[in-house]
Design a protein around this motif. Structure first.
Motif, PDB file in Angstrom:
ATOM      1  N   GLU A 181       0.903  -1.199   0.033  1.00  0.00           N
ATOM      2  CA  GLU A 181       0.079   0.047   0.027  1.00  0.00           C
ATOM      3  C   GLU A 181       0.819   1.178  -0.099  1.00  0.00           C
ATOM      4  N   LYS A 182       0.945   1.964  -1.108  1.00  0.00           N
ATOM      5  CA  LYS A 182       1.930   3.027  -1.258  1.00  0.00           C
ATOM      6  C   LYS A 182       1.534   4.348  -0.500  1.00  0.00           C
ATOM      7  N   GLN A 183       2.449   4.891   0.296  1.00  0.00           N
ATOM      8  CA  GLN A 183       2.208   5.828   0.993  1.00  0.00           C
ATOM      9  C   GLN A 183       2.109   7.351   0.282  1.00  0.00           C
ATOM     10  N   TYR A 184       2.990   7.476  -0.818  1.00  0.00           N
ATOM     11  CA  TYR A 184       3.104   8.454  -1.592  1.00  0.00           C
ATOM     12  C   TYR A 184       2.842   8.478  -3.126  1.00  0.00           C
ATOM     13  N   GLN A 185       2.140   9.254  -3.510  1.00  0.00           N
ATOM     14  CA  GLN A 185       2.054   9.365  -4.838  1.00  0.00           C
ATOM     15  C   GLN A 185       3.098   9.774  -5.538  1.00  0.00           C
ATOM     16  N   ASN A 186       3.535  10.749  -5.145  1.00  0.00           N
ATOM     17  CA  ASN A 186       5.179  11.258  -5.734  1.00  0.00           C
ATOM     18  C   ASN A 186       6.264  10.729  -4.973  1.00  0.00           C
ATOM     19  N   ASP A 187       6.678   9.879  -5.929  1.00  0.00           N
ATOM     20  CA  ASP A 187       7.883   9.097  -5.339  1.00  0.00           C
ATOM     21  C   ASP A 187       8.976   9.091  -6.201  1.00  0.00           C
ATOM     22  N   GLN A 188       9.996   9.578  -5.888  1.00  0.00           N
ATOM     23  CA  GLN A 188      11.125   9.668  -7.198  1.00  0.00           C
ATOM     24  C   GLN A 188      12.637   9.332  -6.299  1.00  0.00           C
ATOM     25  N   THR A 189      13.391   9.097  -7.276  1.00  0.00           N
ATOM     26  CA  THR A 189      14.619   8.403  -6.652  1.00  0.00           C
ATOM     27  C   THR A 189      15.844   9.347  -7.258  1.00  0.00           C
ATOM     28  N   PHE A 190      16.930   9.666  -6.116  1.00  0.00           N
ATOM     29  CA  PHE A 190      17.924  10.569  -6.731  1.00  0.00           C
ATOM     30  C   PHE A 190      19.273   9.954  -6.448  1.00  0.00           C
ATOM     31  N   ILE A 191      19.975   9.504  -7.205  1.00  0.00           N
ATOM     32  CA  ILE A 191      21.487   8.938  -7.249  1.00  0.00           C
ATOM     33  C   ILE A 191      22.322   9.889  -7.311  1.00  0.00           C
ATOM     34  N   ILE A 192      23.050  10.102  -6.247  1.00  0.00           N
ATOM     35  CA  ILE A 192      24.192  11.304  -6.327  1.00  0.00           C
ATOM     36  C   ILE A 192      25.502  10.651  -6.424  1.00  0.00           C
ATOM     37  N   ASP A 193      26.498  11.374  -6.939  1.00  0.00           N
ATOM     38  CA  ASP A 193      27.693  10.803  -7.289  1.00  0.00           C
ATOM     39  C   ASP A 193      28.637  11.828  -7.551  1.00  0.00           C
ATOM     40  N   GLU A 194      29.932  11.652  -7.625  1.00  0.00           N
ATOM     41  CA  GLU A 194      30.970  12.422  -8.209  1.00  0.00           C
ATOM     42  C   GLU A 194      31.713  12.124  -9.295  1.00  0.00           C
ATOM     43  N   TRP A 195      32.364  12.948 -10.026  1.00  0.00           N
ATOM     44  CA  TRP A 195      33.082  12.345 -11.104  1.00  0.00           C
ATOM     45  C   TRP A 195      34.499  13.014 -11.161  1.00  0.00           C
ATOM     46  N   ALA A 196      35.296  12.253 -11.757  1.00  0.00           N
ATOM     47  CA  ALA A 196      36.975  12.893 -11.857  1.00  0.00           C
ATOM     48  C   ALA A 196      36.926  13.240 -13.422  1.00  0.00           C
ATOM     49  N   VAL A 197      36.347  14.298 -13.723  1.00  0.00           N
ATOM     50  CA  VAL A 197      36.299  14.764 -14.988  1.00  0.00           C
ATOM     51  C   VAL A 197      37.752  15.649 -15.080  1.00  0.00           C
ATOM     52  N   ASN A 198      38.391  15.923 -14.310  1.00  0.00           N
ATOM     53  CA  ASN A 198      40.090  16.425 -14.366  1.00  0.00           C
ATOM     54  C   ASN A 198      40.784  15.760 -13.463  1.00  0.00           C
ATOM     55  N   GLN A 199      40.601  14.268 -13.296  1.00  0.00           N
ATOM     56  CA  GLN A 199      41.274  13.872 -12.223  1.00  0.00           C
ATOM     57  C   GLN A 199      42.763  14.004 -12.021  1.00  0.00           C
ATOM     58  N   GLN A 200      43.541  14.112 -13.296  1.00  0.00           N
ATOM     59  CA  GLN A 200      44.941  14.235 -13.262  1.00  0.00           C
ATOM     60  C   GLN A 200      45.423  15.528 -12.588  1.00  0.00           C
TER      61      GLN A 200
END
Length: 510
Positions: A181-200
């Motif tokens: 029985e779902k408690q929220y109609q608006n239910d969203q997922t957010f995966i957070i991360d970091e990237w080494a775009v300029n790692q060197q």
């Protein structure tokens, strides 16, 4: 005093230079050895342990292909990513409590992969750890995972083959098990991360700040300098999707930290309260006095979010690294308002943040602590190894030579996690839930049930769990750069064994 500071700085400098070198050459523990057997072959093979039954359950089937792709983080940044089904994150797997989940993995990469189901209590042979619970899935090969989704909550999946590299390149996605029985109609997922775009550039240019950061005790001197771009659901900048909500509307926002940094999420004042951590509901009857939430690598935190006014707002992912810009999720009633109209708070005061151990779990494993049958002290530290270079240790050893936690089914296990080093260690136990009962020798007023606990420098925690899921299970740091350099051990059930081997022809790198 000055001599002690000099020696500490010198030691840290040597350690960080070693860390930088290891990152550049891409080394990993065990890469030079061919084969390692984890346990003696006695008792029952984990492959012969009973799996989950699908009888009477709805079967949900998913097909996932691992492949490479040029991925747009934002309008200006393209990275060479590894993906599940062509996106970062991979396809969200959303099922209902009680469903039977079947996932067919196909590997189109030129390296072996697996899928580990992070936080899910499932049969050992479905855990996705190469060399421990299966052989890695070689290029062109396939593997099918099957388990029952009996516990509702926020989970995620990721590769456990050389995961310090493969998760970093994007091999992860969300697994959401909804309540019947779902408690929220608006239910969203957010995966957070970091990237080494300029790692060197980051590693070289930030060597001085890494040293000062390490001495300041923030616990993340290594990852602060290694990564320079934050992302939410694989996007940053203007490409981050907005949340559509009207004033007074409530929604469930599920946050998953797939990165190796501790992150801070800032909400509009009086707009949030935490409702679950690591898939477990918590008791939190009123909104907190702070709007800042801390989430460690590998953790999941669910928030009830209320849009408090009609004007555009933002949920902001912050960085305490000055060279890394924050990113925001716009919260608007429509798509008309521009980003400059969004009200956001980009300040950060880590000491004010609430986290996954702030509140008490709704359902505890133990209302009264039983006598423990097994006690294990896990000292977390770092050092230099002549054969491997810079390493991260458990009780002065590195995996696969760390002493296992040996248990018999039914044992009550007490583990003391003690961080005597200078960096954070988010410790994750596979296949079990544990109860956090004490911090720095003092009983917790609000014990919490979790599968991952971030142990910061100087901290000691006591956890309890019941050995009720036979197999060979990893217990490791979820800063996967640390795990890759040795901070792993095994929860070893004495009456079972794994038939798989680390290394060898299958190239298993757990």
């Amino acid at each position: 005093m000055k001599n002690k500071i000099f020696i500490s700085l010198l030691s840290l400098g040597i350690f960080l230079i070693g860390a930088w070198f290891v990152i550049q050459v891409g080394g990993s523990i065990g890469s030079k050895s061919s084969t390692k057997v984890l346990t003696e072959k006695k008792g029952t093979s984990i492959m012969d342990l009973e799996g989950d039954s699908k009888e009477g359950k709805q079967v949900k089937t998913f097909n996932i292909t691992a492949s490479s792709k040029q991925w747009n983080l934002n309008d200006e940044t393209i990275v060479n990513a590894w993906t599940y089904n062509g996106t970062v994150p991979g396809e969200e797997i959303r099922v209902t409590e009680g469903d039977y989940v079947r996932v067919h993995l196909k590997n189109d990469l030129n390296v072996p992969v697996t899928i580990h189901w992070h936080g899910v209590v499932l049969p050992n042979k479905m855990d996705g750890v190469p060399g421990v619970t299966q052989d890695a899935v070689l290029p062109g090969e396939q593997f099918t995972y099957e388990f029952s989704a009996d516990n509702p909550g926020t989970f995620w999946y990721h590769s456990h083959q050389h995961s310090s590299k493969q998760v970093d390149k994007g091999l992860y996605g969300a697994l959401i098990v909804e309540e019947k029985e779902k408690q929220y109609q608006n239910d969203q997922t957010f995966i957070i991360d970091e990237w080494a775009v300029n790692q060197q550039k980051q590693n070289i240019m930030n060597m001085g700040s890494m040293m000062s950061g390490g001495m300041s005790g923030d616990g993340e001197a290594d990852t602060k300098a290694m990564y320079d771009t934050l992302s939410i659901n694989g996007k940053s900048g203007n490409q981050i999707d907005q949340i559509n909500m009207k004033k007074g509307e409530k929604g469930r926002l599920r946050f998953i930290n797939a990165g190796y940094q501790t992150h801070y999420v800032n909400f509009p004042d009086q707009s949030m309260k935490i409702v679950a951590v690591d898939g477990e509901d918590i008791i939190n009857s009123s909104p907190p006095s702070t709007s800042l939430m801390e989430i460690a690598p590998g953790e999941r935190i669910d928030v009830e979010f209320t849009k408090t006014n009609k004007t555009p707002q933002a949920v902001t992912l912050l960085s305490y690294n000055e060279s890394t810009s924050p990113v925001s999720i716009p919260v608007k009633e429509d798509s008309v308002a521009s980003k400059k109209d969004i009200t956001q708070n980009s300040s950060i005061n880590k000491s004010k943040a609430i986290n996954s151990t702030t509140y008490k779990s709704e359902e505890l494993l133990f209302t009264d602590l039983p006598k423990s049958d097994v006690q294990y002290t896990m000292e977390l530290n770092m050092g230099m190894n002549m054969g491997e270079g810079m390493v991260f240790q458990i009780n002065n050893d590195i995996f696969p030579n760390t002493a296992p936690i040996q248990v018999t089914e039914g044992d009550i296990v007490k583990v003391t996690l003690k961080n005597t080093g200078m960096l954070n260690h988010p410790m994750h136990l596979h296949g079990h839930r544990f109860q956090v009962v004490a911090k720095n020798g003092e009983p917790l007023e609000n014990p919490v049930v979790k599968d991952l606990l971030n142990v910061k420098p100087g901290q000691t925690y006591e956890i309890y769990f019941k050995a009720n899921n036979a197999g060979e299970w990893l217990f490791h740091c979820h800063d996967n750069n640390h795990a890759d350099r040795g901070m792993v051990t095994i929860l070893d059930y004495k009456n079972v064994y794994s038939p798989f081997k680390i290394g060898g022809d299958m190239k298993n790198k757990p």
